[in-house]
Write a protein that holds these residues in place. Structure first.
Motif, PDB file in Angstrom:
ATOM      1  N   GLU A 184      -1.388   6.573  -6.367  1.00 47.15           N
ATOM      2  CA  GLU A 184      -2.289   7.330  -5.501  1.00 47.15           C
ATOM      3  C   GLU A 184      -3.685   6.707  -5.513  1.00 47.15           C
ATOM      4  OE1 GLU A 184      -2.592   8.176  -9.556  1.00 47.15           O
ATOM      5  OE2 GLU A 184      -0.815   8.455  -8.307  1.00 47.15           O
ATOM      6  N   ALA A 185      -4.346   6.726  -4.354  1.00 49.76           N
ATOM      7  CA  ALA A 185      -5.707   6.190  -4.247  1.00 49.76           C
ATOM      8  C   ALA A 185      -6.460   6.955  -3.175  1.00 49.76           C
ATOM      9  CB  ALA A 185      -5.682   4.701  -3.906  1.00 49.76           C
ATOM     10  N   VAL A 186      -7.639   7.473  -3.515  1.00 45.97           N
ATOM     11  CA  VAL A 186      -8.492   8.142  -2.535  1.00 45.97           C
ATOM     12  C   VAL A 186      -8.969   7.105  -1.526  1.00 45.97           C
ATOM     13  CG1 VAL A 186     -10.580   9.494  -2.170  1.00 45.97           C
ATOM     14  CG2 VAL A 186      -9.242   9.825  -4.260  1.00 45.97           C
ATOM     15  N   ILE A 187      -8.753   7.363  -0.224  1.00 44.60           N
ATOM     16  CA  ILE A 187      -9.107   6.368   0.787  1.00 44.60           C
ATOM     17  C   ILE A 187     -10.155   6.853   1.780  1.00 44.60           C
ATOM     18  CG2 ILE A 187      -6.895   5.167   0.616  1.00 44.60           C
ATOM     19  CD1 ILE A 187      -6.059   6.619   3.225  1.00 44.60           C
ATOM     20  N   SER A 188     -10.375   8.165   1.850  1.00 48.25           N
ATOM     21  CA  SER A 188     -11.403   8.698   2.747  1.00 48.25           C
ATOM     22  C   SER A 188     -11.862  10.050   2.210  1.00 48.25           C
ATOM     23  CB  SER A 188     -10.866   8.838   4.177  1.00 48.25           C
ATOM     24  OG  SER A 188      -9.961   9.924   4.264  1.00 48.25           O
ATOM     25  N   LYS A 189     -12.787  10.670   2.897  1.00 50.07           N
ATOM     26  CA  LYS A 189     -13.352  11.935   2.435  1.00 50.07           C
ATOM     27  C   LYS A 189     -12.272  12.986   2.188  1.00 50.07           C
ATOM     28  CE  LYS A 189     -16.606  15.545   3.931  1.00 50.07           C
ATOM     29  NZ  LYS A 189     -15.625  16.640   4.125  1.00 50.07           N
ATOM     30  N   ASP A 190     -11.217  12.965   3.005  1.00 50.26           N
ATOM     31  CA  ASP A 190     -10.209  14.019   2.925  1.00 50.26           C
ATOM     32  C   ASP A 190      -8.813  13.522   2.592  1.00 50.26           C
ATOM     33  OD1 ASP A 190     -12.102  15.994   3.685  1.00 50.26           O
ATOM     34  OD2 ASP A 190     -11.814  15.471   5.795  1.00 50.26           O
ATOM     35  N   GLY A 195      -5.797   2.485   2.277  1.00 53.86           N
ATOM     36  CA  GLY A 195      -6.086   2.740   3.675  1.00 53.86           C
ATOM     37  C   GLY A 195      -7.555   2.565   3.981  1.00 53.86           C
ATOM     38  N   SER A 196      -7.863   2.390   5.259  1.00 51.95           N
ATOM     39  CA  SER A 196      -9.263   2.248   5.671  1.00 51.95           C
ATOM     40  C   SER A 196      -9.890   3.634   5.809  1.00 51.95           C
ATOM     41  CB  SER A 196      -9.351   1.485   6.993  1.00 51.95           C
ATOM     42  OG  SER A 196      -8.639   2.158   8.019  1.00 51.95           O
ATOM     43  N   ALA A 200      -3.474   1.456   7.291  1.00 51.31           N
ATOM     44  CA  ALA A 200      -2.917   1.611   5.949  1.00 51.31           C
ATOM     45  C   ALA A 200      -2.294   0.277   5.563  1.00 51.31           C
ATOM     46  CB  ALA A 200      -1.869   2.725   5.913  1.00 51.31           C
ATOM     47  N   VAL A 201      -2.235   0.006   4.274  1.00 51.69           N
ATOM     48  CA  VAL A 201      -1.698  -1.266   3.792  1.00 51.69           C
ATOM     49  C   VAL A 201      -0.900  -1.018   2.524  1.00 51.69           C
ATOM     50  CG1 VAL A 201      -3.746  -1.835   2.396  1.00 51.69           C
ATOM     51  CG2 VAL A 201      -2.302  -3.686   3.271  1.00 51.69           C
ATOM     52  N   GLY A 202       0.126  -1.820   2.322  1.00 60.13           N
ATOM     53  CA  GLY A 202       0.914  -1.695   1.107  1.00 60.13           C
ATOM     54  C   GLY A 202       1.586  -3.003   0.749  1.00 60.13           C
ATOM     55  N   ASP A 203       1.914  -3.158  -0.535  1.00 58.41           N
ATOM     56  CA  ASP A 203       2.729  -4.293  -0.965  1.00 58.41           C
ATOM     57  C   ASP A 203       4.091  -3.777  -1.420  1.00 58.41           C
ATOM     58  OD1 ASP A 203       2.513  -3.313  -3.605  1.00 58.41           O
ATOM     59  OD2 ASP A 203       0.951  -4.714  -4.162  1.00 58.41           O
ATOM     60  N   ASP A 204       5.038  -4.688  -1.623  1.00 59.67           N
ATOM     61  CA  ASP A 204       6.351  -4.308  -2.138  1.00 59.67           C
ATOM     62  C   ASP A 204       6.705  -5.201  -3.322  1.00 59.67           C
ATOM     63  OD1 ASP A 204       7.125  -6.743  -1.066  1.00 59.67           O
ATOM     64  OD2 ASP A 204       8.498  -5.900   0.414  1.00 59.67           O
ATOM     65  N   PHE A 205       7.919  -5.034  -3.852  1.00 62.13           N
ATOM     66  CA  PHE A 205       8.296  -5.790  -5.051  1.00 62.13           C
ATOM     67  C   PHE A 205       8.282  -7.298  -4.817  1.00 62.13           C
ATOM     68  CE2 PHE A 205      11.018  -2.315  -7.338  1.00 62.13           C
ATOM     69  CZ  PHE A 205       9.909  -1.497  -7.386  1.00 62.13           C
ATOM     70  N   SER A 206       8.471  -7.732  -3.555  1.00 58.25           N
ATOM     71  CA  SER A 206       8.482  -9.162  -3.253  1.00 58.25           C
ATOM     72  C   SER A 206       7.077  -9.733  -3.112  1.00 58.25           C
ATOM     73  CB  SER A 206       9.268  -9.429  -1.967  1.00 58.25           C
ATOM     74  OG  SER A 206       8.537  -9.007  -0.827  1.00 58.25           O
ATOM     75  N   ARG A 207       6.063  -8.898  -3.286  1.00 60.41           N
ATOM     76  CA  ARG A 207       4.648  -9.264  -3.126  1.00 60.41           C
ATOM     77  C   ARG A 207       4.294  -9.536  -1.670  1.00 60.41           C
ATOM     78  NH1 ARG A 207       6.353  -8.565  -8.415  1.00 60.41           N
ATOM     79  NH2 ARG A 207       4.837  -9.303  -9.912  1.00 60.41           N
ATOM     80  N   HIS A 250      -1.896  -5.492  -5.160  1.00 58.92           N
ATOM     81  CA  HIS A 250      -2.829  -4.363  -5.206  1.00 58.92           C
ATOM     82  C   HIS A 250      -3.822  -4.381  -4.044  1.00 58.92           C
ATOM     83  CE1 HIS A 250      -2.297  -3.919  -9.882  1.00 58.92           C
ATOM     84  NE2 HIS A 250      -1.215  -3.589  -9.195  1.00 58.92           N
ATOM     85  N   PRO A 251      -3.362  -4.342  -2.792  1.00 57.94           N
ATOM     86  CA  PRO A 251      -4.283  -4.436  -1.652  1.00 57.94           C
ATOM     87  C   PRO A 251      -5.266  -3.278  -1.596  1.00 57.94           C
ATOM     88  CG  PRO A 251      -2.106  -3.696  -0.935  1.00 57.94           C
ATOM     89  CD  PRO A 251      -1.971  -4.102  -2.368  1.00 57.94           C
ATOM     90  N   THR A 252      -6.526  -3.585  -1.285  1.00 52.10           N
ATOM     91  CA  THR A 252      -7.589  -2.585  -1.237  1.00 52.10           C
ATOM     92  C   THR A 252      -8.539  -2.898  -0.088  1.00 52.10           C
ATOM     93  OG1 THR A 252      -7.485  -2.535  -3.668  1.00 52.10           O
ATOM     94  CG2 THR A 252      -9.294  -1.358  -2.627  1.00 52.10           C
ATOM     95  N   PHE A 253      -8.775  -1.921   0.775  1.00 54.26           N
ATOM     96  CA  PHE A 253      -9.685  -2.100   1.914  1.00 54.26           C
ATOM     97  C   PHE A 253     -11.144  -2.091   1.466  1.00 54.26           C
ATOM     98  CE2 PHE A 253      -6.254  -1.145   4.899  1.00 54.26           C
ATOM     99  CZ  PHE A 253      -6.637  -1.891   6.010  1.00 54.26           C
ATOM    100  N   ASN A 254     -11.965  -2.784   2.246  1.00 55.47           N
ATOM    101  CA  ASN A 254     -13.408  -2.637   2.084  1.00 55.47           C
ATOM    102  C   ASN A 254     -13.853  -1.352   2.781  1.00 55.47           C
ATOM    103  OD1 ASN A 254     -13.162  -3.469   4.785  1.00 55.47           O
ATOM    104  ND2 ASN A 254     -15.069  -4.637   4.748  1.00 55.47           N
TER     105      ASN A 254
END
Length: 440
Positions: free
Chosen positions: A285-291, A363-364, A370-377, A405-409
């Motif tokens: 889980e990752a907080v991505i926006s205000k809500d 997510g932005s 939204a962005v994600g990785d899988d086991f294959s990278r 571990h993709p992360t948006f700016n």
């Protein structure tokens, strides 16, 4: 006299040899740019590698900010200076050491000012909360007028060994306090005696309680209790847009009976963030926006796994042990899920057609991507408005030391990952930026 001169010469040579090592341990030490841009071999998108040598780099976890407040620097971990944190300038590629004396656990960047927060372990076992004035440090480093580390550091307070539980720390949105995990002994002082303490869950023998979270006032150093729960706490993070709002997890190293939780800084509002069933494997889980909070509902196990012998796990296919229970198959809905903190509504934004499914997700803040990785990278980008999903990048090697571990700016225009694509040993990772393609 001759022996004395020889001894002096040897001493001088030893000092010369040690100077680079001594200098590299000083906060503000600079390293040359390694920046290079290549095209993804499958998708053609730009991969901007801000580091490109095998020095054991790793990015900050997706639960926390990656960029400095001015948007120009990314802070990361590296073995270039063992035990210290570094920052790389996204434009110039120059690298600067930003800690001295080590850090423990999470590196936490301010959204409001050029400042880095972290915990540092002391000889007695206590942990001190430290911040570094990055603006002053970068300026002095560039002008080659570095001063002692005390010029840049502020010591905010100390967490006693008797209550601390590592450096899993998060900065509140108002930046007046930080939150951190407490150990079982401390948590047991605050939990209601009528609450049943949870045992370990799963094959990793993790998850047993009690656990909890405390806060420290950054001005006074005062420590206050936030919450105590009957299970092991992990991944403490804050909502960068809402002061006093905390998200954390029941940490088992895999599937939890109830993974995601939220609470306010005064201990009120404790509840599951997303109430899951025994069939759902919720993680990352990752907080991505205000809500909103992004999370993965895993679909990585065979539907018939219960009738098969227990599988051997590996870095390429983890979480297959039967003792995790009847979860993680695609009999139920799985994929990149986003839950609303206010309405509690959950939506699945996308899922890979096969394989492990999306694993580490983000997510932005504007709600578009939204962005994600899988086991294959492999990295997948999802347009939340059109529901279109595309492969963004691949080839980051399943043998890598860790996952992308993709992360948006904060602007939602680029994604940071860690990648072993350039590594000859197929393990050592580098810091990489992927701009969201304009034509997407």
């Amino acid at each position: 006299m001759k022996n004395y001169q020889i001894l002096n010469s040897i001493t001088f040579l030893l000092i010369l040899l040690l100077i680079p090592e001594m200098a590299s341990a000083q906060i503000g030490t600079r390293f040359p740019s390694e920046k290079k841009t290549i095209k993804d071999p499958e998708t053609g998108v730009d991969l901007i590698f801000l580091t490109s040598t095998p020095a054991g780099d790793s990015k900050i976890y997706p639960t926390h900010p990656q960029w400095t407040a001015d948007g120009n620097w990314l802070v990361f971990r590296s073995n270039r200076v063992k035990g210290e944190a570094l920052a790389v300038n996204e434009n110039s590629g120059e690298i600067v050491q930003v800690t001295e004396g080590g850090y423990d656990g999470m590196l936490t960047l301010s959204h409001k000012e050029m400042r880095l927060f972290y915990m540092r372990k002391l000889e007695v076992g206590d942990m001190e909360v430290v911040s570094v004035d990055l603006g002053k440090l970068f300026a002095d480093s560039e002008s080659k007028k570095l001063k002692k580390k005390s010029t840049y550091e502020t010591i905010h307070g100390r967490v006693p060994k008797s209550m601390g539980n590592g450096g899993d720390m998060a900065l509140d949105a108002d930046e007046k306090s930080v939150y951190f995990k407490i150990n079982k002994e401390e948590a047991s002082k605050h939990i209601d005696k009528s609450v049943a303490i949870e045992p370990s869950f799963g094959p990793r023998n993790m998850g047993a309680g009690p656990g909890g979270i405390a806060s420290m006032d950054l001005k006074s150093g005062k420590i206050s209790q936030v919450v105590a729960v009957p299970f092991q706490v992990g991944h403490v993070q804050t909502n960068p847009w809402v002061a006093g709002e905390i998200v954390f997890c029941w940490e088992t190293g895999g599937k939890s009976p109830q993974r995601t939780w939220t609470v306010m800084r005064d201990g009120s509002g404790l509840r599951p963030l997303y109430s899951e069933s025994e069939y759902e494997w919720v993680t990352h889980e990752a907080v991505i926006s205000k809500d909103e909070v992004a999370m993965a509902i895993m679909g990585h196990r065979d539907i018939e796994f219960e009738t098969k012998e227990e599988k051997e796990t590996s870095a390429a296919n983890p979480g297959q042990e039967a003792s995790w229970g009847p979860s993680g198959t695609r009999e139920k809905p799985t994929g990149l899920a986003i839950v609303n903190l206010r309405t509690r509504e959950m939506r699945i934004e996308g899922q890979t057609p096969s394989g492990s499914g999306l694993w580490h997700v983000h997510g932005s803040p504007d709600g578009k991507w939204a962005v994600g990785d899988d086991f294959s990278r492999t990295l997948y980008l999802i347009n939340r408005q059109t529901k279109e999903m595309k492969i963004l990048s691949t080839g980051h090697k399943t043998t890598a030391a860790d996952h992308p571990h993709p992360t948006f700016n904060p602007q939602g225009t680029k994604i940071q990952i860690q990648s072993a694509m350039l590594s000859e040993d197929n393990r050592s990772m580098n810091i990489c930026i992927i701009p969201v393609p304009d034509n997407w």
